[in-house]
Scaffold this active site. Structure first.
Site: not given
Ligand code: NAP
Length: 351
Positions: A153
């Site tokens: 982002c």
């Molecule tokens: N948030 C943002 O603004 C943003 C922007 C750009 C990119 N990103 C990137 O997008 C990705 C996801 O971000 P997010 O913000 O959506 O994170 P999040 O809300 O913490 O969600 C993470 C997801 O991954 C799952 N997970 C965690 N550990 C895992 C494992 N070992 N094996 C399989 N699934 C697992 C979690 O499942 P559980 O429910 O089981 O924990 C959840 O569904 C990250 O790499 C982040 O850097 C995020």
């Protein structure tokens, strides 16, 4: 399902970006959502992990498994933590899927991962073929790719505004000082003390500087865009008490002290003429994350400050949409040869 619809999987639907992908893909005219992956699979349901999407689909949640995804979909979005998605990608590509990774696992060079992400890259051979998913800058590469590294982002809010100014040599390549602000959803869904309401409300604080993992991504993204060595970036992110929104202000030396705001603005506007999600502000307007909330829009503002010989360049976006899920869908649209705006035309939510 209509004959032209593509079967699409999302892995990580219990997270913030995964939920946002499902919300947007359910409205996409060319997509049949065919696989929702989450740890625990059928022990959980979409209405449990994303209550705002209750009743929107009958699809069960399934364990995240490359073979099961390959049996159900043609395109997969990986909304998983850094270091997790790279373990899945090879199997998905070998099964013939096209993959859009929202994590940072395919955005840098192999040598960068130990220093900036703290792990040795498990699939370095795939790094060279991953397209960097900024559709406004790299559409041909994205359209041809099997694997797209969806940008971070913060880097989106820095690279898109600065690239045209560097290319046109209206600004010099460095050092580029970047001040970033992000709402709490930028850190994902897991609950940690710094993210709690009591800790973050009425607070603005920097974090993880000068070694945030988006710093080398900004440098690499700019280098790819301008075709020369990476300009040096100094980046300080801040957490602000908002749910959504990223705003980055970049300070970069003007090439000439006589360059005006109008020249900077016209340069950026010309570069993105026809780009459906770039809104270039004129000198009288101030960018605002509130105006882009829920939309796949980036607001860009470029102002000359002749007193200090600097250009002050702002990018504002919704971290979960243009900074993640919306941009990922824009990339999918390019990969499928569709209109890049398909499924993404809804305006934001205001106030
Ligand atoms: N948030 C943002 O603004 C943003 C922007 C750009 C990119 N990103 C990137 O997008 C990705 C996801 O971000 P997010 O913000 O959506 O994170 P999040 O809300 O913490 O969600 C993470 C997801 O991954 C799952 N997970 C965690 N550990 C895992 C494992 N070992 N094996 C399989 N699934 C697992 C979690 O499942 P559980 O429910 O089981 O924990 C959840 O569904 C990250 O790499 C982040 O850097 C995020």
């Amino acid at each position: 399902m209509a004959a032209s619809q593509t079967r699409v999987a999302v892995a990580g639907v219990s997270g913030y970006t995964g939920g946002e992908l499902v919300r947007l893909l359910l409205e996409h005219p060319d997509v049949e959502l065919s696989f929702l992956g989450a740890r625990g699979g059928e022990e959980r349901s979409l209405s449990e992990v994303q209550p705002h999407l209750a009743g929107s689909t009958d699809l069960p949640l399934r364990e995240i498994d490359a073979a099961a995804i390959a049996g159900s979909a043609e395109v997969v979005f990986l909304s998983l933590p850094h270091g997790v998605s790279s373990g899945l990608v090879l199997g998905l590509l070998e099964a013939g899927l096209r993959v859009i990774d929202l994590a940072g696992d395919f955005r840098l060079r192999a040598d960068d991962y130990p220093e900036w992400y703290g792990f040795d890259h498990p699939a370095p051979a795939l790094l060279a073929e991953a397209a960097y998913g900024l559709p406004e800058l790299f559409a041909p590469e994205i359209a041809a790719a099997r694997l797209v590294a969806n940008p971070g982002c913060y880097p989106t809010a820095v690279v898109l505004p600065l690239a045209p100014l560097l290319k046109a040599e209206l600004v010099r390549s460095g050092p580029i000082m970047v001040d970033g602000k992000s709402g709490l959803s930028g850190a994902g869904r897991s609950l940690t003390d710094p993210m709690m309401f009591a800790t973050s409300s009425e607070s603005v604080r920097p974090y993880r500087f000068p070694k945030h993992q988006h710093t080398p991504e900004m440098e690499r993204g700019l280098a790819l865009a301008i075709g020369t060595d990476a300009p040096a970036v100094s980046f300080v992110p801040h957490l602000v008490p908002a749910v959504r929104g990223v705003l980055c202000t970049s300070y970069v030396p003007l090439a000439s002290g006589s360059t005006t705001t109008r020249e900077l603005t016209e340069c950026v506007a010309a570069a993105y003429a026809g780009a459906p999600f770039v809104r270039v502000l004129d000198a009288r307007e101030m960018s605002d994350t509130k105006r882009v909330r829920g939309a796949n829009t980036i607001e860009i503002q470029a102002v000359a400050d002749p007193r200090t010989g600097s250009a002050i360049v702002v990018g504002a976006l919704d971290n979960l949409v243009k900074g993640a899920a919306g941009q990922a869908i824009q990339n999918m649209n390019l990969m499928l040869g569709s209109d890049q705006a398909a499924g993404l035309s809804a305006a934001g939510v205001y106030p």
